[in-house]
Enzyme design. Sequence first.
Site, PDB file in Angstrom:
ATOM      1  N   HIS A  92       0.967  -1.448   0.041  1.00 59.48           N
ATOM      2  CA  HIS A  92      -0.097   0.494   0.300  1.00 59.48           C
ATOM      3  C   HIS A  92       1.221   1.039   0.553  1.00 59.48           C
ATOM      4  CE1 HIS A  92       0.624  -0.337   3.937  1.00 59.48           C
ATOM      5  NE2 HIS A  92       0.387   1.007   4.111  1.00 59.48           N
ATOM      6  N   ASP A 123      -0.290  -8.121   1.396  1.00 55.70           N
ATOM      7  CA  ASP A 123       0.963  -6.703   1.108  1.00 55.70           C
ATOM      8  C   ASP A 123       2.137  -5.705   1.671  1.00 55.70           C
ATOM      9  OD1 ASP A 123      -0.020  -3.484   1.726  1.00 55.70           O
ATOM     10  OD2 ASP A 123      -0.436  -3.413   3.603  1.00 55.70           O
ATOM     11  N   SER A 205       4.827   2.612   8.116  1.00 51.83           N
ATOM     12  CA  SER A 205       4.728   1.785   7.225  1.00 51.83           C
ATOM     13  C   SER A 205       5.363   1.333   6.390  1.00 51.83           C
ATOM     14  CB  SER A 205       3.254   1.500   6.312  1.00 51.83           C
ATOM     15  OG  SER A 205       1.886   1.840   6.401  1.00 51.83           O
TER      16      SER A 205
END
Length: 367
Positions: A92, A123, A205
């Site tokens: 992402h 992911d 992230s």
Amino acid sequence: MTGRGAAVLLVAVATTASLIVSAPATNDDPALPPPAPAAAPAAPPPPPPTADEVAARIESVIVLIDAGHGWTGVAGTGVVLTADGSVLTNHHVVSGALDIRAVSPATGLIYDVDVLGYDRDRDIAVLGLGAAHDLPVATLADAPPAIGAPVTAFGNADGGGVVVAAPGTVVAHGRDVVVRDSGDGSRHRLTGMLQTDAAIRPGDSGGPLVDAYGAVVGINTAGAVGPDDAEGPGAAQSASETTPEAYAVPIADALAVVDQVRSGVSTDSVHVGPTPLLGINVTTARGGGTSRGAEILWVSYGTPAYRAGLESGDVVVAFDGSPVTSTADLEDHLSRRAPGDRVRIDWRDESGSLHTADLVLDSGPVR
């Protein structure tokens, strides 16, 4: 008896005439093997490094990522796996990006980034840093940490351009969680996650979750603000939360994606190489309680789909002869293709008429 410092036994032999006591065995007796050496005591494990020492190590083996989306951008973090610039991050972080750059916080060097492959379901994305060489690489853990073990999440918190540490502990293994992407609002389920109470924030992230010795145990992926309204992967905690809730992809799962990308073979979930572009945004079409294809929400100007005559409201029902009953079907078919591939698309327009076209896929951003 065996083991450390075993005593020499005296053996008594009874006869009818007398009691004869044998002499102690010695090393000079050629009939007896020499005694086994005493086992050396196990060396104690080295003390864990200090928090500052761990932070210094991690700063040298991560990059801060800027994924450009035209006028906007997404900040993230990556973990350096090889000296020539293979990097792990979240899918992402780079999804939809038109231009990706990475900077080493330790050296200030800036790298152009290629996306080598990715897995939407887990992911995870694998990146390559252009012209990178002799980079320090992260130490990876051999086993997952125990529940209650101390861990620290590192990353580009809030996109500030500096490495921030978020200490915490392991709460659970194998957790499933539904997250919402803060960019397009889409939701998807992440499975088998490592849950911690580290207070990760947007920008963390793709960064490393490390144990007390600085070995990477997971890739920071999602933080929750509530059970129903999570802001998505890497989201910050709300002020009302007293215990942070964060999730990381276990490093073994992330490395499985790396191995697949290195094999050079795409699968239904892992795409290897440049991303093919069809040029449509779709949602699953439903009718009579069942899914019936991938309904087109819009068609991008100048793309293969635009040139083939597809329009908003059309429903894609087949891809190269294979049925398409949902958005996931279409994504799975595309994940196995590459830019330049010729494919056949079947679709129904809003009147129900069936159309077919052959087209050549363009190159586009990561989906």
